[in-house]
Design a protein around this motif. Structure first.
Motif, short mmCIF file in Angstrom:
data_model
loop_
_atom_site.label_atom_id
_atom_site.label_comp_id
_atom_site.label_asym_id
_atom_site.label_seq_id
_atom_site.Cartn_x
_atom_site.Cartn_y
_atom_site.Cartn_z
N GLY A 79 50.70 52.47 45.47
CA GLY A 79 51.73 51.73 46.48
C GLY A 79 50.90 50.65 46.85
O GLY A 79 51.33 49.63 47.66
N PHE A 80 49.51 49.98 46.41
CA PHE A 80 48.92 49.12 46.99
C PHE A 80 49.70 47.83 46.09
O PHE A 80 49.97 47.73 45.24
CB PHE A 80 47.45 49.10 46.30
CG PHE A 80 46.77 47.69 46.55
CD1 PHE A 80 46.44 47.37 47.93
CD2 PHE A 80 46.49 46.92 45.55
CE1 PHE A 80 45.60 46.24 48.28
CE2 PHE A 80 45.79 45.73 45.97
CZ PHE A 80 45.39 45.46 47.18
N THR A 81 50.00 46.81 47.17
CA THR A 81 50.88 45.70 46.71
C THR A 81 50.07 44.51 47.08
O THR A 81 49.42 44.27 48.15
CB THR A 81 52.09 45.60 47.77
OG1 THR A 81 52.72 46.72 47.71
CG2 THR A 81 52.82 44.33 47.33
N HIS A 82 49.97 43.60 46.01
CA HIS A 82 49.06 42.26 45.97
C HIS A 82 49.60 41.41 44.80
O HIS A 82 50.00 41.93 43.75
CB HIS A 82 47.50 42.80 45.85
CG HIS A 82 46.78 41.32 46.19
ND1 HIS A 82 46.56 40.40 45.27
CD2 HIS A 82 46.20 41.27 47.29
CE1 HIS A 82 45.83 39.52 45.88
NE2 HIS A 82 45.59 39.88 47.24
N GLU A 83 49.64 40.22 44.70
CA GLU A 83 50.23 39.21 44.02
C GLU A 83 49.21 39.32 42.77
O GLU A 83 49.59 38.92 41.54
CB GLU A 83 50.36 37.81 44.52
CG GLU A 83 49.10 37.37 45.07
CD GLU A 83 49.27 35.89 45.65
OE1 GLU A 83 48.34 35.21 45.71
OE2 GLU A 83 50.51 35.50 45.68
N ASP A 84 47.96 39.61 42.82
CA ASP A 84 47.00 39.71 41.63
C ASP A 84 47.35 40.78 40.66
O ASP A 84 46.54 40.93 39.71
CB ASP A 84 45.60 39.84 42.20
CG ASP A 84 45.21 38.03 42.71
OD1 ASP A 84 45.84 37.32 42.66
OD2 ASP A 84 44.32 38.03 43.80
N ASN A 85 48.08 41.77 41.31
CA ASN A 85 48.09 42.96 40.48
C ASN A 85 48.95 42.72 39.13
O ASN A 85 48.80 43.42 38.19
CB ASN A 85 49.07 44.24 41.23
CG ASN A 85 48.35 44.83 42.27
OD1 ASN A 85 47.00 44.68 42.09
ND2 ASN A 85 49.11 45.45 43.11
N ARG A 86 49.80 41.74 39.15
CA ARG A 86 50.80 41.50 38.00
C ARG A 86 50.05 39.95 37.32
O ARG A 86 49.98 38.83 38.02
CB ARG A 86 52.05 41.15 38.50
CG ARG A 86 53.01 40.77 37.26
CD ARG A 86 54.41 41.10 37.58
NE ARG A 86 55.20 40.73 36.39
CZ ARG A 86 56.57 41.27 36.24
NH1 ARG A 86 57.02 41.79 36.95
NH2 ARG A 86 57.14 40.94 35.00
N ASP A 87 49.99 40.01 36.08
CA ASP A 87 49.93 38.77 35.13
C ASP A 87 50.83 38.82 34.09
O ASP A 87 50.54 39.24 33.06
CB ASP A 87 48.27 38.65 34.84
CG ASP A 87 48.06 37.65 34.12
OD1 ASP A 87 48.74 36.56 34.02
OD2 ASP A 87 47.10 37.50 33.40
N ASP A 88 52.03 37.97 34.22
CA ASP A 88 52.91 38.13 33.28
C ASP A 88 53.26 39.46 33.21
O ASP A 88 53.96 39.99 33.92
CB ASP A 88 52.55 37.18 32.13
CG ASP A 88 53.64 36.84 31.12
OD1 ASP A 88 54.77 36.79 31.64
OD2 ASP A 88 53.34 36.99 29.83
N LYS A 89 53.35 40.01 31.74
CA LYS A 89 53.77 41.28 31.36
C LYS A 89 52.81 42.38 31.82
O LYS A 89 53.03 43.60 31.43
CB LYS A 89 54.36 41.31 30.21
CG LYS A 89 55.64 40.38 30.03
CD LYS A 89 56.80 40.90 30.69
CE LYS A 89 58.10 40.15 30.45
NZ LYS A 89 59.19 40.19 31.48
N ALA A 90 51.36 41.82 32.03
CA ALA A 90 50.41 42.88 32.21
C ALA A 90 50.46 43.41 33.69
O ALA A 90 50.20 42.52 34.59
CB ALA A 90 49.10 42.52 31.80
N PHE A 91 50.39 44.72 34.12
CA PHE A 91 50.02 45.03 35.61
C PHE A 91 48.87 45.83 35.50
O PHE A 91 48.97 46.82 34.84
CB PHE A 91 51.34 45.88 36.14
CG PHE A 91 51.18 46.40 37.50
CD1 PHE A 91 51.88 45.34 38.27
CD2 PHE A 91 50.60 47.36 38.01
CE1 PHE A 91 51.60 45.80 39.87
CE2 PHE A 91 50.27 47.69 39.36
CZ PHE A 91 50.92 46.81 40.21
N VAL A 92 47.82 45.43 36.56
CA VAL A 92 46.90 46.11 36.68
C VAL A 92 46.28 46.41 38.02
O VAL A 92 46.19 45.30 38.77
CB VAL A 92 45.46 45.48 35.98
CG1 VAL A 92 44.26 46.16 36.26
CG2 VAL A 92 45.71 45.42 34.40
#
Length: 419
Positions: A348-361
């Protein structure tokens, strides 16, 4: 699914006054004529057959309505009946089976709640000459309990949704084939069993994330449908060719632009149609009761860098899905798109740095996944949250679960693995 067999067909003999029989026969003739004209227009061996109900209605409705005395609803029903038959024929052709243009000759008219009223002992049916009241020919009330009419039509747990009127030429009798449906979620006993933990299933939702790059649609079960990149490539090729022709400026070039524009439009609709079919197959495979998209009002926000064509494709895909679920045990609904691409579907953690194009970390728990798949799961989870907080779904559920790759997950974090 909430119910393994939510539909039944009840055959009811009708008592039609002799002075109104002709109205029903003429209505049938015009209804079948609408269907046959649509079939002839849609069935194209030299091009793509038209399988879009919306496109067929846009192209044919006004002329058919002016030509016939039918109500708007019956004209639409005639068009849709033909397109469904053409769609089925196209599927056969793709499988290498022999088939031909659908032709409608059998006596039948399709009604729904807008063109018919289903009462306890009679129905009123729309015709070319107003409504006709048709009384039901029924056994005595004390003998109906074990008949389909008594078990389903008179049962408050079943609701008459639509019907097909047919005529037996040998007996010269009219019959109504009424389809009754058991509404989802509003059965009090089912809800009571759920609240007492007796294992009754709730609604199952399939979340969908739509994209302008990568896979066109990704579901919460990990199904990747279509290629948005391929769709964009085809559009770009069309635009390049149109640009070259526009520079030529001749009448011949102008006519060619119109021709290739029509072909590209037909191809795009057919491509979207096939993608929707894949989505519906996935929904049925996992036993979903609903398909959930991000709110259409936010199309421009979701694809702010996309062209008008991409926005059209996004909206048309959802529109086709809404059309195609009408005759299935499914419905389409929507959630807010806010932060679905940045939220971790695991913690549930939300942050813009979680997503990089098609990769989610996830920057907090380390969860890694395809970014669109993660977003699709968030769409499903958000809808379940709505229901958990008391919002009524279109299925009337008291609770629901998200459809995932290997099972379902409820809002409490309880996972049920697929069998």
């Amino acid at each position: 699914m909430v119910d393994d067999a939510p539909r039944r067909t009840v055959l009811i003999k009708l008592d039609v006054s002799s002075d109104r029989e002709a109205d029903l026969h003429h209505t049938k003739n015009q209804f079948l004529d609408c269907a046959n004209q649509t079939s002839e227009w849609a069935w194209r061996y030299d091009d793509y057959c038209i399988t879009s109900k919306n496109k067929a209605e846009n192209a044919l409705y006004n002329d058919l309505k002016e030509e016939h005395d039918l109500t708007a609803n019956l004209v639409q029903k005639g068009i849709r009946r033909a397109i469904e038959a053409v769609d089925s024929g196209v599927d056969k052709l793709k499988k290498g089976e022999k088939t031909s243009q659908p032709v409608f000759e059998s006596w039948s008219v399709v009604y729904d709640k807008r063109s018919a009223t289903f009462n306890a002992d009679h129905a009123t049916l729309s015709t070319i000459n107003g409504r006709v009241k048709t009384d039901y020919v029924l056994p005595p009330e004390n003998e109906r309990e074990d008949t389909p009419f008594g078990r389903y039509y008179e049962n408050d747990e079943w609701d008459a949704s639509h019907a097909t009127l047919q005529y037996d030429e040998h007996s010269e009798e009219f019959y109504l084939h009424v389809t009754v449906k058991q509404p989802r979620g509003d059965n009090e006993e089912r809800q009571e069993a759920t609240s007492h933990g007796e294992g009754t299933e709730n609604g199952v939702v399939l979340g969908v994330d739509l994209n302008v790059t990568g896979a066109f649609a990704v579901t919460s079960t990990g199904k990747f449908v279509g290629s948005a990149d391929y769709l964009t490539h085809k559009r770009n090729e069309f635009e390049k060719r149109r640009g070259r022709l526009q520079q030529t400026g001749t009448r011949s070039a102008h006519l060619t632009i119109q021709r290739i524009g029509s072909k590209f439009s037909d191809w795009s609709l057919d491509w979207l149609h096939n993608c929707v079919n894949e989505l519906l197959e996935e929904a049925e495979r996992v036993g979903a009761d609903s398909i959930i998209f991000e709110n259409l009002k936010h199309i421009r926000e979701n694809i702010a860098n996309g062209s008008k064509f991409q926005q059209w494709a996004y909206a048309k895909f959802v529109e086709l899905a809404e059309y195609k679920v009408e005759d299935r045990d499914l419905f389409v609904d929507f959630v807010s798109p806010a932060y679905t691409s940045q939220r971790c579907s695991c913690c549930g953690f939300t942050h813009e740095d979680n997503r990089d194009d098609k990769a989610f970390v996830c920057q907090q728990c380390g969860y890694e996944a395809n970014a669109d798949y993660n977003a699709a799961k968030n769409v499903a989870v958000r809808y379940c949250g709505y229901i958990h907080r008391g919002q009524k779904s279109r299925g009337g559920w008291a609770a629901c679960q998200s459809a995932l790759k290997s099972g379902t997950l409820n809002v409490n974090g309880d996972f049920n693995a697929s069998a």
